[in-house]
Design a protein around this motif. Structure first.
Motif, mmCIF file in Angstrom:
data_model
loop_
_atom_site.group_PDB
_atom_site.id
_atom_site.type_symbol
_atom_site.label_atom_id
_atom_site.label_comp_id
_atom_site.label_asym_id
_atom_site.label_seq_id
_atom_site.Cartn_x
_atom_site.Cartn_y
_atom_site.Cartn_z
ATOM 1 N N TRP A 59 0.814 -1.204 0.208
ATOM 2 C CA TRP A 59 -0.007 0.098 -0.135
ATOM 3 C C TRP A 59 0.878 1.263 -0.126
ATOM 4 N N ARG A 60 0.247 2.425 -0.591
ATOM 5 C CA ARG A 60 1.075 3.797 -0.287
ATOM 6 C C ARG A 60 0.604 4.509 0.718
ATOM 7 N N GLY A 96 -4.333 12.046 3.649
ATOM 8 C CA GLY A 96 -4.348 13.336 2.642
ATOM 9 C C GLY A 96 -5.974 13.514 2.056
ATOM 10 N N GLY A 97 -5.909 14.536 1.608
ATOM 11 C CA GLY A 97 -7.374 14.920 0.977
ATOM 12 C C GLY A 97 -8.441 14.795 2.051
ATOM 13 N N ASP A 98 -9.497 14.244 1.815
ATOM 14 C CA ASP A 98 -10.529 14.010 2.896
ATOM 15 C C ASP A 98 -10.475 13.047 3.923
ATOM 16 N N LYS A 99 -9.433 12.333 3.760
ATOM 17 C CA LYS A 99 -8.676 11.258 4.701
ATOM 18 C C LYS A 99 -8.125 12.136 6.077
ATOM 19 N N ARG A 100 -9.120 12.522 7.060
ATOM 20 C CA ARG A 100 -8.632 13.302 7.982
ATOM 21 C C ARG A 100 -9.115 12.755 9.480
ATOM 22 N N LEU A 101 -8.269 12.917 10.480
ATOM 23 C CA LEU A 101 -8.481 12.510 11.680
ATOM 24 C C LEU A 101 -9.832 13.162 12.214
ATOM 25 N N ASP A 102 -10.528 12.471 12.916
ATOM 26 C CA ASP A 102 -12.078 12.906 13.466
ATOM 27 C C ASP A 102 -11.995 12.978 15.076
ATOM 28 N N HIS A 152 7.009 3.410 6.955
ATOM 29 C CA HIS A 152 6.279 3.680 8.425
ATOM 30 C C HIS A 152 6.755 4.656 8.893
ATOM 31 N N ILE A 153 8.009 5.247 9.003
ATOM 32 C CA ILE A 153 8.417 6.246 9.779
ATOM 33 C C ILE A 153 7.878 7.377 8.955
ATOM 34 N N GLN A 154 7.743 7.505 7.590
ATOM 35 C CA GLN A 154 7.274 8.699 7.015
ATOM 36 C C GLN A 154 5.554 8.750 7.363
ATOM 37 N N LEU A 155 4.973 7.503 7.399
ATOM 38 C CA LEU A 155 3.504 7.415 7.742
ATOM 39 C C LEU A 155 3.305 8.247 9.088
ATOM 40 N N PHE A 156 3.984 7.626 9.970
ATOM 41 C CA PHE A 156 3.749 7.983 11.520
ATOM 42 C C PHE A 156 3.813 9.694 11.588
ATOM 43 N N LYS A 157 5.082 10.089 10.653
ATOM 44 C CA LYS A 157 5.465 11.614 10.605
ATOM 45 C C LYS A 157 3.955 12.190 9.934
ATOM 46 N N LYS A 170 -4.194 -0.295 11.180
ATOM 47 C CA LYS A 170 -4.602 -1.406 10.139
ATOM 48 C C LYS A 170 -3.238 -1.707 9.237
ATOM 49 N N HIS A 171 -2.849 -0.825 8.598
ATOM 50 C CA HIS A 171 -2.063 -0.804 7.477
ATOM 51 C C HIS A 171 -0.580 -1.215 8.014
ATOM 52 N N HIS A 172 -0.260 -0.476 9.266
ATOM 53 C CA HIS A 172 0.758 -0.707 9.861
ATOM 54 C C HIS A 172 0.982 -2.171 10.349
#
Length: 303
Positions: A19-20, A26-32, A110-115, A184-186
């Protein structure tokens, strides 16, 4: 060999899962921020009965932020460790080299994802949450240890992720879907890494005597003690962040209860769930029964 894991099968599974970062955030994928980020079995905000429901949610989100940071920290030492392990046999098994390089590439991702998630949290939470670090100093301290001790620590972390997701996160419908997607992706990639970690531990222990293996196990426990010190400091940071975010000043008695409950929660999250994972214990027992017994004698302090 303890389990029937192979570099070829782990590589094939990892390539199928791919997965990427752009697919997740990003975009409409935001924390609630109206929802909790962490399952209660890890956050343990419920026992703090002097907090309102909203305050428990804020603390839960602060714990979620710390989760992003702590996993970012541990990935910082796993990445160079895996690369060094791969480098030692570049002319060996082709699948081994490819699987370990894939492993390293995914850890960098994963490092980049968590950042990315941490940046969104910082931009929108409204309070600057202090965290332990810096990552490079923590990585350097861990990498000073015996490679077998580092490998067992890495194995602990990967199976810990499996336990967090499967036991506590997967079926929790109360969590923010975006934060849950991160977890999940992690997990999807880390479960493959755990298989490779098992193979690394086996390889590093293969030519060692029982005494040398136990020396590596003791260094794994030393790393755990080092991380435990960081968790104690993180509880203090989380307490400060909570008071700043809510505008509430806890009484001395409430502060002590906060520290007690949250330190136990952090120890279970990052130490207990790995030290008591059956896959970790099975691997230690395969090295030598003394290794399993030694860790089992220590783990109750973190449960």
């Amino acid at each position: 060999m303890l389990d029937r894991y192979t570099y070829q099968s782990a590589l094939a599974a990892s390539e199928a899962i791919h997965w990427r970062i752009e697919d997740i955030i990003g975009g409409d994928k935001r924390l609630d921020f109206t929802k909790p980020f962490m399952p209660e079995t890890l956050a343990h905000t419920g026992p703090l009965t002097f907090l309102t429901n909203d305050e428990q949610r804020v603390l839960n989100q602060i714990r979620g932020h710390a989760y992003l940071v702590i996993f970012g920290l541990v990935e910082e030492f796993i990445l160079p460790f895996v690369l060094d392990h791969a480098r030692s046999e570049l002319q060996g098994n082709d699948y081994r080299v490819r699987a370990l390089l894939q492993f390293a590439g995914e850890e960098a991702k994963h490092i980049q994802l968590f950042k990315r998630f941490r940046q969104e949290f910082s931009d929108r939470f409204g309070t600057d949450c202090q965290v332990i670090g810096p990552p490079e100093a923590i990585a350097a301290e861990i990498l000073k240890h015996d490679p077998l001790g580092v490998a067992i620590t890495t194995l602990h972390i990967e199976w810990m992720v499996q336990r967090h997701y499967v036991d506590s996160i997967k079926d929790d419908q109360k969590l923010d879907p975006q934060f849950k997607s991160l977890l999940k992706h992690h997990w999807m990639e880390e479960v493959q890494h755990a298989k490779l970690d098992t193979l690394m531990v086996e390889a590093l222990a293969a030519s060692r005597s029982e005494e040398e293996i136990m020396s590596g196990v003791e260094e794994y426990l030393e790393i755990g003690a080092f991380l435990d010190g960081g968790l104690q400091q993180q509880v203090e940071f989380d307490l400060n962040s909570f008071e700043e975010a809510t505008g509430r000043t806890l009484t001395k008695a409430e502060e002590e209860e906060f520290r007690r409950v949250q330190l136990r929660a952090n120890r279970w999250t990052y130490l207990g769930t790995g030290m008591t994972h059956e896959k970790v214990l099975n691997t230690l027992g395969w090295l030598t029964l003394k290794a399993r017994q030694r860790v089992e004698s220590i783990s109750p302090a973190f449960c």
